[in-house]
Design an enzyme around this catalytic site. Structure first.
Site, PDB file in Angstrom:
ATOM      1  N   ASN A   7       0.943  -1.112  -0.056  1.00 41.59           N
ATOM      2  CA  ASN A   7       0.054   0.064  -0.100  1.00 41.59           C
ATOM      3  C   ASN A   7       0.954   1.111  -0.106  1.00 41.59           C
ATOM      4  O   ASN A   7       1.562   1.530   1.136  1.00 41.59           O
ATOM      5  CB  ASN A   7      -0.939  -0.113   1.247  1.00 41.59           C
ATOM      6  CG  ASN A   7      -1.865   1.332   1.318  1.00 41.59           C
ATOM      7  OD1 ASN A   7      -1.627   1.838   0.540  1.00 41.59           O
ATOM      8  ND2 ASN A   7      -2.665   1.141   2.247  1.00 41.59           N
ATOM      9  N   ARG A  85      -2.517  -2.069  -3.482  1.00 39.34           N
ATOM     10  CA  ARG A  85      -3.707  -1.108  -3.576  1.00 39.34           C
ATOM     11  C   ARG A  85      -3.470  -0.092  -4.491  1.00 39.34           C
ATOM     12  O   ARG A  85      -2.577   0.851  -4.571  1.00 39.34           O
ATOM     13  CB  ARG A  85      -3.699  -0.587  -2.019  1.00 39.34           C
ATOM     14  CG  ARG A  85      -4.850   0.568  -1.930  1.00 39.34           C
ATOM     15  CD  ARG A  85      -4.910   0.954  -0.645  1.00 39.34           C
ATOM     16  NE  ARG A  85      -5.808   1.998  -0.693  1.00 39.34           N
ATOM     17  CZ  ARG A  85      -6.128   2.923   0.277  1.00 39.34           C
ATOM     18  NH1 ARG A  85      -5.076   3.236   1.312  1.00 39.34           N
ATOM     19  NH2 ARG A  85      -7.026   3.765   0.442  1.00 39.34           N
ATOM     20  N   HIS A 173     -12.196   3.776  -0.400  1.00 41.04           N
ATOM     21  CA  HIS A 173     -12.219   2.954   0.765  1.00 41.04           C
ATOM     22  C   HIS A 173     -13.070   1.928   0.400  1.00 41.04           C
ATOM     23  O   HIS A 173     -13.625   1.007   1.284  1.00 41.04           O
ATOM     24  CB  HIS A 173     -12.798   3.515   2.032  1.00 41.04           C
ATOM     25  CG  HIS A 173     -11.805   4.694   2.550  1.00 41.04           C
ATOM     26  ND1 HIS A 173     -12.438   5.898   3.192  1.00 41.04           N
ATOM     27  CD2 HIS A 173     -10.585   5.011   2.837  1.00 41.04           C
ATOM     28  CE1 HIS A 173     -11.499   6.589   3.783  1.00 41.04           C
ATOM     29  NE2 HIS A 173     -10.523   6.024   3.485  1.00 41.04           N
ATOM     30  N   ARG A 234      -8.812  17.237   5.275  1.00 44.74           N
ATOM     31  CA  ARG A 234      -9.863  17.433   4.051  1.00 44.74           C
ATOM     32  C   ARG A 234     -11.087  17.910   4.605  1.00 44.74           C
ATOM     33  O   ARG A 234     -11.732  17.531   5.675  1.00 44.74           O
ATOM     34  CB  ARG A 234      -9.865  16.248   3.381  1.00 44.74           C
ATOM     35  CG  ARG A 234      -8.796  15.827   2.551  1.00 44.74           C
ATOM     36  CD  ARG A 234      -8.832  14.506   1.870  1.00 44.74           C
ATOM     37  NE  ARG A 234      -8.113  13.604   2.319  1.00 44.74           N
ATOM     38  CZ  ARG A 234      -8.232  12.060   2.097  1.00 44.74           C
ATOM     39  NH1 ARG A 234      -9.337  11.567   1.422  1.00 44.74           N
ATOM     40  NH2 ARG A 234      -7.391  11.156   2.584  1.00 44.74           N
ATOM     41  N   GLU A 380      -7.439  -3.969   5.256  1.00 49.27           N
ATOM     42  CA  GLU A 380      -7.321  -3.751   3.827  1.00 49.27           C
ATOM     43  C   GLU A 380      -6.400  -4.745   3.109  1.00 49.27           C
ATOM     44  O   GLU A 380      -6.747  -5.283   2.034  1.00 49.27           O
ATOM     45  CB  GLU A 380      -7.283  -2.295   3.350  1.00 49.27           C
ATOM     46  CG  GLU A 380      -8.242  -1.432   3.452  1.00 49.27           C
ATOM     47  CD  GLU A 380      -7.904   0.053   3.751  1.00 49.27           C
ATOM     48  OE1 GLU A 380      -7.031   0.628   4.377  1.00 49.27           O
ATOM     49  OE2 GLU A 380      -8.544   0.848   2.876  1.00 49.27           O
TER      50      GLU A 380
END
Ligand code: ADP
Length: 598
Positions: A7, A85, A173, A234, A380
């Protein structure tokens, strides 16, 4: 299979090694981050050893190049495949994909959609390909899970030329939402395809996803990972009118505004730190800015949970994950407070004393709460490892053709409804046998009526069933003026109501669906193709001009079944099939279905 998962982010590299035999087990966990002054921080872990410190790697490339030595020093060898990923897969990457030069070029072309995220992922892939040229490398996309979102969720109401240029909602996600929804279903003990779940991923990035009967139906991130919840740095949702306002009032450029929305907004803008631990500490010490940040953060998440319960027409479970979702009991509580009206109440003691050791997914709802609330670590990399294996195994030959038949609109009636429509004691008259043994079309016809219109002469299929089910196409649903959901046969809870008219009476009933495409298949034929009941497969229509691939087709294994895929008239028109066609399995079993049987 032993799988190495990467990742690669813009400022960190996380990687893990997994063995995926009967169960998937993580053997090694590694990470490099905080690159500065020609070095970085590292942490490596196995079950028995845990080391961290500084390493002399100046950037991501140097860190990836150091992975082979690190693994051999920790006694980890025999890697057979590599998973990566990739944040943005655009509209085409709907499944894990074997990476080669043409696919890399395709992903490269998506960079304008994710300029901050995709380049790092690709950089990781290219370097890994040069280090391990002989190993298969598979890309797993954050957007893929959300490609099932209906057009009403993915479309922005903007000029056609903008939409043509690619402006639409994607959602991110996806790997995390998919994993935690599956994990929640396992914990609850019901199939994922029977549950309406809201997955709440609260990390540095944060998003909420409506997982409706096993499929992502909507999620809070949009074209980019900027829309939706308040995040570490964000903004989440902001009126797009802000661009004009800021440009005119403050003379800011598009680049400056965009940069601030990504990097200088969210918790950092509201409370001075992007780290929820700092914000919670400041709020506890009386800082009113931090208190507002926390309230706003929770309010926005609660709003999305309510919205998605409405979008799905129900809610069975809420699952929290990500650093904040997993660790902040007070944030979980703030988000859930006030949701009693949905049938959701927390057990505050359980909420505060959970342990997430060993992939646990504790339930923290109060006794009697209709909606379950779960917490689980997102995994993940674990999910990516499993998807890599699925992607590699599905390349086995699956070229036995599947006959395709077109189902026109029809109803299955309960015997009670037969009597209401045709008179007391009435029995339907079997007319023609269908190819599925024991099924027939009746001589009788009825009419369906909705608020916008009526459809006459609708076929009835027998024998009668315990519950009436009305199967129409999306086009028919428009004629009726009802938004019919796509459902597997028998999944009728919460479906819309219509009026049925027969010669002896009429009645109002729920049960209106657009039938999800499916394959009927006998146990022997299923075994020959490596399929099991409940699997989802992709089928490519063959031998027609307008060939297309139908994704996510449910496999229904039944004794004596006549092997045949059923699609509706809209699907047939789209594919250019008149009455009958033929298809080929192009992909094997989807990870989701495999995971359900784990
Ligand atoms: P990423 O999205 O980068 O993977 P994580 O999922 O690790 O991020 O989440 C990071 C966030 O989790 C940070 O805001 C951090 O403050 C928060 N977090 C971690 N532990 C706790 C805790 N005990 N209490 C509150 N927040 C926490």
């Amino acid at each position: 299979m032993r799988v190495l998962v990467f990742n690669a982010g813009s400022s960190s590299l996380k990687f893990g090694v997994f063995d995926t035999a009967a169960d998937t087990v993580q053997r090694f966990k590694g990470g490099f981050e905080r690159f500065h002054d020609g070095q970085c921080d590292f942490r490596f872990r196995t079950d028995t050893r845990d080391e961290s410190g500084h390493a002399p790697h100046a950037d991501l490339d140097a860190a990836i190049a150091a992975v082979p030595d690190a693994l051999s020093e920790w006694g980890i060898d025999g890697i057979q495949a590599i998973g990566h990923r990739i944040v943005h897969g655009g509209p085409d990457f709907a499944a894990p994909t074997l990476l080669d030069a043409p696919t890399l070029a395709q992903i490269d072309a998506l960079t304008p959609l994710a300029p901050l995220h995709n380049p790092a992922g690709l950089q990781g892939v290219r370097l890994a390909m040069s280090i391990w040229p002989d190993l298969p490398q598979v890309g797993v996309f954050d957007t893929a899970f959300h490609l099932t979102n209906p057009a009403r969720a993915t479309t922005y109401a903007v000029p056609p030329a903008w939409r043509k240029a690619g402006l639409r909602r994607y959602g991110f996600h996806g790997t995390s939402h998919k994993y935690v929804a599956q994990r929640a279903a396992q914990e609850i003990g019901q199939p994922l395809v029977a549950l309406k779940i809201v997955s709440v991923h609260l990390g540095n990035g944060a998003s909420v996803c409506a997982v409706n009967l096993g499929q992502s139906m909507d999620s809070s991130m949009g074209l980019t990972p900027l829309e939706g919840l308040v995040m570490g740095t964000r903004s989440g949702d902001v009126d797009p009118g802000a661009f004009g306002f800021l440009s005119r009032q403050m003379g800011l450029t598009i680049e400056e505004i965009e940069h601030a929305l990504y990097h200088d907004s969210g918790l950092r803008a509201l409370a001075g730190s992007s780290d929820m631990r700092d914000v919670e500490a400041s709020a506890g010490a009386g800082d009113t800015d931090a208190q507002l940040a926390i309230n706003l953060y929770a309010y926005r998440a609660r709003k999305y949970i309510g919205a998605y319960a409405a979008a799905m027409g129900g809610l069975d479970a809420v699952v929290f994950t990500g650093g904040i979702g997993e660790n902040s009991a007070s944030m979980r509580r703030r988000i859930c407070d006030g949701l009693d009206f949905l049938g959701l109440s927390l057990d505050h003691d359980r909420n505060e004393t959970i342990s997430l050791e060993g992939r646990a997914a504790p339930q923290i709802q109060a006794y009697g709460s209709r909606v379950r609330v779960l917490v689980t670590e997102t995994a993940e990399q674990y999910q990516i490892a499993r998807e890599v294996v699925t992607a590699l195994e599905r390349d086995t030959p699956l070229d036995m053709p599947i006959p395709i038949a077109v189902s026109g609109r029809h109803v299955h009636l309960s015997s009670q409804d037969v009597e209401a429509l045709f008179g007391p004691g009435y029995r339907l008259t079997p007319d023609k046998p269908l190819r599925q043994p024991g099924n027939w079309s009746a001589r009788e016809r009825i009419a369906i009526e909705g608020p916008n219109g009526r459809i006459d002469h609708v076929a009835i299929l027998g024998p009668t069933r315990p519950r009436t089910q009305i199967e129409v196409s999306r086009t028919d649903a428009f004629t009726l003026g009802i938004d019919a959901p796509v459902r597997d046969s028998g999944q009728l809870d919460g479906t819309p109501h219509v009026r049925l008219h027969g010669p002896a009476g009429s009645l109002q009933t729920d049960g209106l669906i657009v039938a999800a495409r499916h394959i009927h298949i006998s146990p022997a034929e299923a075994a020959a193709r490596g399929l099991s009941d409940g699997d989802y497969v992709d089928v490519r229509v063959t031998g027609v001009d307008r060939g297309l691939t139908f994704t996510r087709t449910l496999v229904r294994v039944q004794p004596d079944a006549f092997t045949e895929m059923h699609i509706d008239t809209d699907e047939a028109n789209a594919a250019g099939i008149r009455l009958n066609g033929e298809g080929a399995l192009v992909q094997g079993v989807h990870a989701q279905a495999v995971a359900l049987r784990d």
